[in-house]
Design an enzyme around this catalytic site. Structure first.
Site, short mmCIF file in Angstrom:
data_model
loop_
_atom_site.label_atom_id
_atom_site.label_comp_id
_atom_site.label_asym_id
_atom_site.label_seq_id
_atom_site.Cartn_x
_atom_site.Cartn_y
_atom_site.Cartn_z
N GLU A 185 0.93 -1.21 0.37
CA GLU A 185 -0.38 0.28 -0.02
C GLU A 185 0.92 1.08 -0.34
OE1 GLU A 185 -2.21 -0.68 3.33
OE2 GLU A 185 -4.53 -1.16 2.19
N GLU A 245 7.23 -21.33 8.49
CA GLU A 245 7.50 -20.92 9.20
C GLU A 245 8.77 -21.64 10.01
OE1 GLU A 245 5.32 -20.48 12.71
OE2 GLU A 245 4.04 -19.84 11.28
#
Length: 574
Positions: free
Chosen positions: A389, A420
């Site tokens: 953004e 992960e």
């Protein structure tokens, strides 16, 4: 009585799977060929069926398949092979590994593999290097697939320019059972890598009879494989390396091997080149007997820290939500609303750390550095979201703020199992993004313990970058990052679901860090987005209203001013 040693080797690629069963003295008992088994292109069910028809009496099994390139791939293949031969000694890997073993056993050299796919793999002492083999979309240069794909394009280009069907075009139609070149469009929508690669012999035949475009394709394929070989030899510091040519493109097309030798002689004159006609299954069998694979390490990191993770604040049970299934909808909504203030309280408790983090980022960005968010799961998605953004909101280049998520782009829309768990993968991610001492790396982990995130932070610090850890687990022992933001959001309404309060608090912190940094960099005027990138009707309207309000002019005048400035708000304001 102990069962006699039986060694099964199988090597699978995009065209076929070769297998051999050896006695303990190395003599061949049985051998055969089965359908293709590229690990990236075959389902678990199909691979299980293929393995089920192979000899059950094997005491040692070596399975080496194309497409088996990552730890996750090896874990998957190990699981399926172990299920088929639970008592056998296993050796698992890529067809590159079996190619090296076929050519050199445990010796040094460079194997040039060209079949459906292509790659160059070399070993010198303890060093291993490779080139090529990036798959059909990104690489596989010099492979059967590459040759056929380029040949198809030339056929269609020639037709578009001349409206003539060349002999090679006619042969391709015959092989595919098609009537018109236009039918290739429908065929191509369904064709897989192997279907394309089986057209390579037609391209070779056309090159032999002198079709210039096809000859150029063959020559360029040999050239790029020779260049890959030189690159591997140089990285290995091995100018006189023995080079072995492996795969159906070499063994079935002598002219390709000859072209490769000629091209390599100019690039690496001390190398010796020989064709290796031995089945890759024999290399797989040798590895099965001599280099057993360690069991996969898919969950070792997580299990090792399981006790600490269980003690994390985000993993504790929330007594206010102990009977969720008994509550009415109104009570559930009220519960969530009453939990939200804890986010504001957590943020207020870490005011000093937030200020320090913003100043750290501003200093780095001002000096030409970048900001990297690193996370896994929800944390990773939030980091990627915030980074994405920044360009449209503040007009910043996309490389200024970047998001790294464990498991890559796939993990943005679905969970990637075990992504992960490996600190090494996190460390590699910051290396491959080119993190330097000028940058800031912000690790995001609700528990503060995600191995991928910690591995990235450790490597970033070693590279000289500044580091931030954002977590919602203040019970964790403090570590050694430049700034730590430990938000005390407390137990979740649904135990362990850190997309709730922890996720909301994390998003607010990322909003604070990036927005405040952009303000401090001068990308906001008053409270207006003066570097807004205008890309649609809504943003055009916003830009016009912004210019109108700042300059105290009419909407129409502001629009005209923006149009003259090519919809650049900052330029329109001057």
């Amino acid at each position: 009585m102990e069962s006699p040693k039986r060694i099964l080797g199988l090597e699978g690629g995009g065209t076929k799977t070769n297998w051999v069963l050896l006695a303990g003295d190395g003599s061949v008992l049985r051998e055969g060929v089965l359908p293709a088994s590229n690990l990236k292109l075959i389902t678990d069910e199909a691979l299980t069926d293929l393995l089920s028809v192979l000899p059950r009496e094997a005491t040692h099994v070596g399975a080496f398949l194309a497409g088996c390139g990552t730890d996750e791939d090896r874990a998957r293949l190990h699981r399926l092979v172990e299920k088929a031969w639970p008592q056998a000694q296993l050796s698992i890997g890529s067809d590159r590994d079996s190619g090296l073993a076929t050519a050199f056993r445990d010796g040094d050299g460079i194997a040039v593999i060209a079949g459906t796919g292509a790659a160059v793999h070399g070993r010198h002492g303890q060093r291993i290097e490779k080139a090529g083999g990036w798959g059909q979309l990104l690489g596989d240069r010099g492979s059967g697939y590459d040759v056929a794909r380029r040949g198809l394009r030339e056929v269609l280009t020639h037709f578009d320019l001349n409206q003539k069907i060349t002999p090679v075009a006619g042969e391709i139609l015959r092989i595919l059972g098609l009537n018109r070149l236009q039918d290739l469009v429908g065929w191509a929508t369904q064709a897989d890598k192997m279907s394309v690669a089986r057209l390579a012999p037609a391209i070779f035949r056309a090159a032999r009879v002198g079709e210039p475009q096809m000859l150029e394709i063959i020559e360029s394929g040999a050239q790029v494989l020779a260049e890959f070989t030189r690159a591997v030899a140089e990285r290995l510091e091995f100018p006189d390396a023995p080079v072995r040519l492996i795969g159906g493109i070499f063994t079935n097309h002598e002219e390709y091997a000859a072209l490769f030798r000629y091209r390599l002689s100019a690039l690496l004159p001390k190398a010796t080149v020989e064709l290796c006609g031995e089945s890759g299954a024999l290399g797989a069998a040798w590895l099965a007997e001599h280099t057993p694979s360690a069991p996969p390490v898919r969950e070792t990191v997580v299990v090792a820290d399981a006790g600490a993770l269980a003690a994390a604040a985000t993993e504790q049970s929330n007594p206010r939500s102990a009977d969720l299934e008994k509550q009415t909808t109104a009570e559930l909504v009220e519960l969530f609303i009453t939990e939200e203030p804890k986010i504001t309280e957590a943020l207020a408790a870490r005011r000093a750390e937030l200020i320090a983090a913003v100043d750290l980022e501003r200093a780095a960005l001002t000096a030409g550095g970048r900001l990297f968010y690193v996370g896994a799961g929800t944390s990773g998605r939030l980091g990627v979201l915030d980074a994405s953004e920044i360009p449209p909101t503040f007009g910043a280049p996309p490389e200024l703020v970047q998001g790294i998520i464990a498991g890559g782009v796939t993990a943005l829309h679905r969970a990637v199992e075990g992504a992960e768990d490996q600190p090494e993968a996190g460390a590699l991610s910051v290396l491959e993004r080119g993190v330097t001492a000028r940058d800031v790396v912000c690790g995001i982990s609700a528990s503060g313990r995600a191995p991928f995130v910690l591995g990235a932070l450790v490597r970033a610090r070693e590279l000289g970058a500044r580091t931030i850890l954002l977590t919602c687990n203040p019970t964790r022992v403090a570590t050694r990052w430049d700034v730590e933001i430990d938000l005390p959001t407390g137990p979740e309404v649904v135990t362990g679901s850190t997309r709730l309060k922890a996720g909301t608090a994390t998003k607010v912190v990322l909003n604070i860090l990036s927005t405040c940094a952009m303000v401090r960099l001068g990308r906001v005027r008053g409270n207006s987005m003066v570097d807004l990138r205008i890309s649609n009707a809504k943003l055009r309207d916003r830009g016009v209203r912004l210019v109108s309000g700042e300059l105290k002019i009419s909407y129409e005048e502001a629009r005209e001013r923006l149009e003259k400035a090519n919809w650049n708000v900052r330029a329109a304001l001057h």
